[in-house]
Design an enzyme around this catalytic site. Structure first.
Site, short mmCIF file in Angstrom:
data_model
loop_
_atom_site.label_atom_id
_atom_site.label_comp_id
_atom_site.label_asym_id
_atom_site.label_seq_id
_atom_site.Cartn_x
_atom_site.Cartn_y
_atom_site.Cartn_z
N ARG A 48 49.08 83.86 36.44
CA ARG A 48 50.19 84.80 36.62
C ARG A 48 50.36 85.64 35.35
NH1 ARG A 48 55.29 81.85 39.41
NH2 ARG A 48 56.21 83.71 38.52
N ASP A 50 51.68 88.55 32.76
CA ASP A 50 52.99 89.10 32.44
C ASP A 50 53.00 90.62 32.60
OD1 ASP A 50 53.92 86.57 31.76
OD2 ASP A 50 53.42 86.80 29.64
N ARG A 204 49.15 85.57 23.84
CA ARG A 204 49.68 86.60 22.96
C ARG A 204 50.32 86.01 21.71
NH1 ARG A 204 53.54 90.36 25.23
NH2 ARG A 204 54.07 88.98 26.94
#
Length: 270
Positions: A48, A50, A204
């Site tokens: 999933r 972002d 990230r």
């Protein structure tokens, strides 16, 4: 069935469907329902992504009634799943493309059947190319790729990555980081990050941590020290979404799919 797709995440509020927001899942499920004439189809995704994150090798599975793909192909020549790909790409917006559709093997689960996901993060510490600004992070300082690789290597293996994850109630942060390395080509730096799974914002955060090492603000041991604390560290900046792309998802051979899905559903603790 299994469907492989790619998308430019710039114009989406991530993968997951959200009321009133444009999402990849929303666009994809609407297109699939239109083409197959089956309402409320639900896609299960491998990763999933972002808001603003891209994908080149995303994988989904969708349960559909028997024979519906063949029926939707009508009199189209060739494989009905190839016809489905063509029809989906004719309905989908241009920032989403389907590359393949096929019957899923027994026990296939796009999410829990995966053994690893591979992301790439792209950075430049030179003059940024305006034509790639939507996919490459421009960094204002020179980056030491050797220091970044040394710091990244210290994070490999099975551990609690709570320091790099946004907490979600009931979710584990135990992961196995299989690969985290940087390569330089002129002013372009590319991080390859592969793990059995990732928790929310993990890639990230890892990149943001190591960038601080690369530009000299932190020493090469800092990333390992942050990881060892196993608590979210406000000093770790989450790198911007637009530099990140989900490149590939790995699955075992068909005979091992069901066993892998069972293993992946088992909660891991420290």
């Amino acid at each position: 069935m299994r469907i492989d797709l790619a998308y430019d995440g710039t114009g989406f509020h991530g993968w997951a469907a959200q009321p009133g927001l444009r999402t990849v899942q929303g666009e994809f499920e609407a297109a699939l329902s239109t083409v197959l004439r089956v309402p409320e189809l639900a896609a299960v995704v491998a990763g999933r992504t972002d808001t603003g994150v891209h994908a080149r090798g995303q994988v989904v599975h969708v349960d559909v009634p028997s024979g519906v793909v063949e029926e939707s192909a009508g009199r189209a020549l060739g494989d009905p799943y190839d016809a489905l790909v063509r029809r989906l790409n004719g309905v989908l917006p241009v920032d989403v493309r389907v590359s393949r559709a096929l019957p899923a093997a027994p026990g296939f689960d796009a999410r829990f059947g995966a053994t690893w996901r591979r992301y790439v993060y792209r950075v430049t510490d030179g003059v940024p190319d305006p034509l790639t600004r939507g996919f490459v992070l421009s960094w204002p300082k020179a980056l030491d790729v050797d220091a970044m690789n040394e710091a990244s290597a210290q994070l490999l293996g099975l551990r609690d990555f709570a320091a790099f994850c946004k907490r979600r109630e009931g979710a584990t942060t135990i992961r196995t980081l299989l690969d985290f390395r940087w390569a330089r080509d002129g002013a372009a730096l590319t991080a390859h990050v592969r793990a059995d799974a990732f928790c929310h914002s993990m890639v990230r955060s890892l990149v943001g941590c190591v960038l601080a090492v690369g530009d000299g603000r932190r020493g090469v041991r800092w990333a390992a020290q942050v990881a060892a604390a196993a608590v979210r560290d406000s000093a770790v900046a989450v790198a911007p979404a637009h530099g990140l792309t989900l490149e590939e998802v790995g699955y075992p051979v068909d005979a091992e799919l069901e066993a892998q899905a069972i293993r992946a559903r088992s909660r891991r603790d420290a």
